[in-house]
Design a protein around this motif. Sequence first.
Motif, PDB file in Angstrom:
ATOM      1  N   VAL A  33       0.857  -1.193   0.000  1.00 11.51           N
ATOM      2  CA  VAL A  33       0.000   0.000   0.000  1.00 11.51           C
ATOM      3  C   VAL A  33       0.887   1.234   0.000  1.00 11.51           C
ATOM      4  CG1 VAL A  33      -1.634   1.360   1.391  1.00 11.51           C
ATOM      5  CG2 VAL A  33      -1.897  -1.118   1.263  1.00 11.51           C
ATOM      6  N   GLU A  34       0.493   2.232  -0.769  1.00 12.81           N
ATOM      7  CA  GLU A  34       1.194   3.517  -0.726  1.00 12.81           C
ATOM      8  C   GLU A  34       0.158   4.636  -0.739  1.00 12.81           C
ATOM      9  OE1 GLU A  34       5.101   4.133  -2.864  1.00 12.81           O
ATOM     10  OE2 GLU A  34       3.868   5.596  -3.948  1.00 12.81           O
ATOM     11  N   VAL A  35       0.278   5.556   0.202  1.00 16.17           N
ATOM     12  CA  VAL A  35      -0.650   6.689   0.294  1.00 16.17           C
ATOM     13  C   VAL A  35       0.163   7.978   0.336  1.00 16.17           C
ATOM     14  CG1 VAL A  35      -2.553   7.744   1.586  1.00 16.17           C
ATOM     15  CG2 VAL A  35      -2.266   5.255   1.620  1.00 16.17           C
ATOM     16  N   ARG A  36      -0.165   8.902  -0.554  1.00 12.95           N
ATOM     17  CA  ARG A  36       0.549  10.183  -0.601  1.00 12.95           C
ATOM     18  C   ARG A  36      -0.198  11.256   0.176  1.00 12.95           C
ATOM     19  NH1 ARG A  36       4.703  10.215  -4.314  1.00 12.95           N
ATOM     20  NH2 ARG A  36       4.821   8.283  -5.496  1.00 12.95           N
ATOM     21  N   ARG A  37       0.505  12.334   0.476  1.00  8.39           N
ATOM     22  CA  ARG A  37      -0.099  13.438   1.233  1.00  8.39           C
ATOM     23  C   ARG A  37      -1.351  13.945   0.518  1.00  8.39           C
ATOM     24  NH1 ARG A  37       1.381  16.698   5.237  1.00  8.39           N
ATOM     25  NH2 ARG A  37       3.580  16.108   5.232  1.00  8.39           N
ATOM     26  N   GLY A  38      -2.446  14.041   1.266  1.00  8.05           N
ATOM     27  CA  GLY A  38      -3.680  14.568   0.703  1.00  8.05           C
ATOM     28  C   GLY A  38      -4.563  13.530   0.035  1.00  8.05           C
ATOM     29  N   GLU A  39      -4.080  12.283  -0.045  1.00 11.06           N
ATOM     30  CA  GLU A  39      -4.900  11.235  -0.659  1.00 11.06           C
ATOM     31  C   GLU A  39      -5.883  10.649   0.339  1.00 11.06           C
ATOM     32  OE1 GLU A  39      -2.640   9.074  -4.354  1.00 11.06           O
ATOM     33  OE2 GLU A  39      -2.398   8.151  -2.398  1.00 11.06           O
ATOM     34  N   VAL A  40      -6.985  10.141  -0.208  1.00 14.71           N
ATOM     35  CA  VAL A  40      -7.936   9.357   0.580  1.00 14.71           C
ATOM     36  C   VAL A  40      -7.964   7.960  -0.026  1.00 14.71           C
ATOM     37  CG1 VAL A  40     -10.341   9.103   1.313  1.00 14.71           C
ATOM     38  CG2 VAL A  40      -9.332  11.398   1.099  1.00 14.71           C
ATOM     39  N   LEU A  41      -7.486   6.983   0.731  1.00 12.22           N
ATOM     40  CA  LEU A  41      -7.516   5.593   0.288  1.00 12.22           C
ATOM     41  C   LEU A  41      -8.711   4.911   0.929  1.00 12.22           C
ATOM     42  CD1 LEU A  41      -6.321   3.008  -1.003  1.00 12.22           C
ATOM     43  CD2 LEU A  41      -4.989   2.709   1.088  1.00 12.22           C
ATOM     44  N   ALA A  42      -9.621   4.412   0.105  1.00  9.84           N
ATOM     45  CA  ALA A  42     -10.754   3.636   0.616  1.00  9.84           C
ATOM     46  C   ALA A  42     -10.448   2.159   0.427  1.00  9.84           C
ATOM     47  CB  ALA A  42     -12.029   4.016  -0.127  1.00  9.84           C
ATOM     48  N   ILE A  43     -10.612   1.380   1.493  1.00  7.13           N
ATOM     49  CA  ILE A  43     -10.390  -0.072   1.434  1.00  7.13           C
ATOM     50  C   ILE A  43     -11.742  -0.746   1.611  1.00  7.13           C
ATOM     51  CG2 ILE A  43      -9.156  -2.040   2.395  1.00  7.13           C
ATOM     52  CD1 ILE A  43      -7.096  -0.092   3.549  1.00  7.13           C
ATOM     53  N   ILE A  44     -12.149  -1.494   0.587  1.00 11.89           N
ATOM     54  CA  ILE A  44     -13.444  -2.169   0.625  1.00 11.89           C
ATOM     55  C   ILE A  44     -13.224  -3.671   0.480  1.00 11.89           C
ATOM     56  CG2 ILE A  44     -14.633  -0.140  -0.329  1.00 11.89           C
ATOM     57  CD1 ILE A  44     -14.784  -1.616  -3.027  1.00 11.89           C
ATOM     58  N   GLY A  45     -14.262  -4.434   0.781  1.00 12.26           N
ATOM     59  CA  GLY A  45     -14.148  -5.886   0.648  1.00 12.26           C
ATOM     60  C   GLY A  45     -15.096  -6.573   1.607  1.00 12.26           C
ATOM     61  N   ILE A 235      -4.901  -8.078  -2.036  1.00  6.80           N
ATOM     62  CA  ILE A 235      -5.519  -6.997  -2.814  1.00  6.80           C
ATOM     63  C   ILE A 235      -5.880  -7.578  -4.177  1.00  6.80           C
ATOM     64  CG2 ILE A 235      -5.124  -4.775  -3.955  1.00  6.80           C
ATOM     65  CD1 ILE A 235      -3.337  -4.005  -1.575  1.00  6.80           C
ATOM     66  N   VAL A 236      -7.170  -7.650  -4.444  1.00  8.92           N
ATOM     67  CA  VAL A 236      -7.654  -8.230  -5.702  1.00  8.92           C
ATOM     68  C   VAL A 236      -7.545  -7.204  -6.827  1.00  8.92           C
ATOM     69  CG1 VAL A 236      -9.673  -9.228  -6.872  1.00  8.92           C
ATOM     70  CG2 VAL A 236      -9.223  -9.766  -4.459  1.00  8.92           C
ATOM     71  N   GLU A 237      -7.880  -5.956  -6.482  1.00 12.41           N
ATOM     72  CA  GLU A 237      -7.895  -4.904  -7.508  1.00 12.41           C
ATOM     73  C   GLU A 237      -7.774  -3.554  -6.831  1.00 12.41           C
ATOM     74  OE1 GLU A 237     -10.683  -3.584 -11.336  1.00 12.41           O
ATOM     75  OE2 GLU A 237     -10.988  -5.523 -10.372  1.00 12.41           O
ATOM     76  N   GLN A 238      -7.130  -2.618  -7.518  1.00 13.95           N
ATOM     77  CA  GLN A 238      -7.105  -1.254  -7.003  1.00 13.95           C
ATOM     78  C   GLN A 238      -7.047  -0.273  -8.161  1.00 13.95           C
ATOM     79  OE1 GLN A 238      -2.941  -1.884  -5.091  1.00 13.95           O
ATOM     80  NE2 GLN A 238      -3.259   0.315  -5.070  1.00 13.95           N
ATOM     81  N   GLY A 239      -7.505   0.941  -7.899  1.00 18.83           N
ATOM     82  CA  GLY A 239      -7.488   1.940  -8.957  1.00 18.83           C
ATOM     83  C   GLY A 239      -8.170   3.216  -8.507  1.00 18.83           C
ATOM     84  N   GLU A 240      -8.254   4.158  -9.432  1.00 22.02           N
ATOM     85  CA  GLU A 240      -8.969   5.397  -9.136  1.00 22.02           C
ATOM     86  C   GLU A 240     -10.468   5.112  -9.187  1.00 22.02           C
ATOM     87  OE1 GLU A 240      -7.513   8.455 -11.731  1.00 22.02           O
ATOM     88  OE2 GLU A 240      -5.530   8.437 -10.788  1.00 22.02           O
ATOM     89  N   PRO A 241     -11.247   5.790  -8.326  1.00 25.75           N
ATOM     90  CA  PRO A 241     -12.658   5.434  -8.166  1.00 25.75           C
ATOM     91  C   PRO A 241     -13.460   5.384  -9.465  1.00 25.75           C
ATOM     92  CG  PRO A 241     -12.043   7.151  -6.622  1.00 25.75           C
ATOM     93  CD  PRO A 241     -10.850   6.883  -7.455  1.00 25.75           C
ATOM     94  N   GLU A 250     -11.606  -7.441 -12.387  1.00 24.19           N
ATOM     95  CA  GLU A 250     -11.607  -8.798 -11.825  1.00 24.19           C
ATOM     96  C   GLU A 250     -13.037  -9.284 -11.559  1.00 24.19           C
ATOM     97  OE1 GLU A 250      -8.834 -10.548 -11.504  1.00 24.19           O
ATOM     98  OE2 GLU A 250      -7.595  -8.862 -12.170  1.00 24.19           O
ATOM     99  N   GLU A 251     -13.254 -10.577 -11.831  1.00 23.94           N
ATOM    100  CA  GLU A 251     -14.602 -11.148 -11.601  1.00 23.94           C
ATOM    101  C   GLU A 251     -15.023 -11.011 -10.132  1.00 23.94           C
ATOM    102  OE1 GLU A 251     -16.802 -12.048 -13.813  1.00 23.94           O
ATOM    103  OE2 GLU A 251     -15.330 -11.518 -15.344  1.00 23.94           O
ATOM    104  N   ARG A 252     -14.044 -11.211  -9.235  1.00 28.49           N
ATOM    105  CA  ARG A 252     -14.347 -11.134  -7.798  1.00 28.49           C
ATOM    106  C   ARG A 252     -14.829  -9.720  -7.422  1.00 28.49           C
ATOM    107  NH1 ARG A 252     -12.620 -13.921  -2.818  1.00 28.49           N
ATOM    108  NH2 ARG A 252     -14.439 -13.345  -1.590  1.00 28.49           N
ATOM    109  N   THR A 253     -14.193  -8.721  -8.033  1.00 27.52           N
ATOM    110  CA  THR A 253     -14.590  -7.331  -7.774  1.00 27.52           C
ATOM    111  C   THR A 253     -15.982  -7.080  -8.316  1.00 27.52           C
ATOM    112  OG1 THR A 253     -12.268  -6.775  -8.209  1.00 27.52           O
ATOM    113  CG2 THR A 253     -13.791  -4.938  -7.922  1.00 27.52           C
ATOM    114  N   LYS A 254     -16.225  -7.545  -9.530  1.00 24.43           N
ATOM    115  CA  LYS A 254     -17.538  -7.332 -10.170  1.00 24.43           C
ATOM    116  C   LYS A 254     -18.655  -7.926  -9.313  1.00 24.43           C
ATOM    117  CE  LYS A 254     -15.652  -7.402 -14.860  1.00 24.43           C
ATOM    118  NZ  LYS A 254     -15.465  -8.226 -16.077  1.00 24.43           N
ATOM    119  N   MET A 260     -23.176  -4.852  -3.661  1.00 25.86           N
ATOM    120  CA  MET A 260     -23.110  -3.659  -2.811  1.00 25.86           C
ATOM    121  C   MET A 260     -23.812  -2.451  -3.424  1.00 25.86           C
ATOM    122  SD  MET A 260     -21.576  -4.551  -0.082  1.00 25.86           S
ATOM    123  CE  MET A 260     -21.114  -3.037   0.747  1.00 25.86           C
ATOM    124  N   LEU A 261     -23.885  -2.410  -4.750  1.00 25.98           N
ATOM    125  CA  LEU A 261     -24.392  -1.188  -5.405  1.00 25.98           C
ATOM    126  C   LEU A 261     -25.857  -1.334  -5.787  1.00 25.98           C
ATOM    127  CD1 LEU A 261     -21.290  -0.402  -7.644  1.00 25.98           C
ATOM    128  CD2 LEU A 261     -21.936   0.737  -5.538  1.00 25.98           C
TER     129      LEU A 261
END
Length: 261
Positions: A33-45, A235-241, A250-254, A260-261
């Motif tokens: 995991v890497e988080v830069r100043r001012g970022e908001v990292l959301a962890i879901i699962g 971590i199955v998948e990560q990216g910008e929202p 990824e199928e697991r993410t889908k 959830m949605l």
Amino acid sequence: MANTISNEAQVMLRMHDIHKSFGDLAVLKGIDVEVRRGEVLAIIGPSGSGKSTLLRCINKLETIDSGSIEIEGEFLADTDEHGTAEYADAAKTREILSHTGMVFQQFNLFPHMTVLENLIEAPIQVKGMKKAEILPYAKELLEKVGLADRADYYPSQLSGGQQQRVAIARALCMKPDIMLFDEPTSALDPELTGEVLKTMRELAEERMTMVVVTHEMAFAREAASQVIFMADGTIVEQGEPESFFAHPKEERTKAFLQNML
């Protein structure tokens, strides 16, 4: 509007190859995991994916078995030549962790103290500040979370949403550089989650660096700069929202997002 942060921004949190087991059960299996100043990292699962454990490793509420954790360029933990995590000494650990603030599912307010007393307790006890020094800032924070008129109330006189907003103000009172949130709305009635998420969105807009474990997909989509989807300790998948929610790969993410949605 999701935050976008330049790659030049300072790395506030770096976790590399994090492994963690409870007995025979591996709960984190090589997380980066890497988080830069001012970022908001959301962890879901899904529940049991390891996301809360990962968050709790950041401020040593859980210890890692191997890997490294760096906060603002300082090593909280690193792996020794035997492949085991070694932590900084107690004084250094305290100093590094003083840069973090945490908000839990349960509000953990001191029941015998007023709202204002809850805010000023840690700066006085931990940082050795004088009451007169911290009081104006504490009042400013209560104003910020919309509870200036509740300063003299006790936690039992507040709703769950109000108590959680006090808990956020209390964490901010220590002037952390990184805020950690562990499912901060999961103990609240649905009609009270909005007021807490509003406070968190405002922090995001002010460029507070945040790591948020959440079930609130709308918050992740609108306020996060990065989203991580965890399952089974990886971590199955990560990216910008925007791309993460619109075009999961990824199928697991889908499958998770469909539920959830």
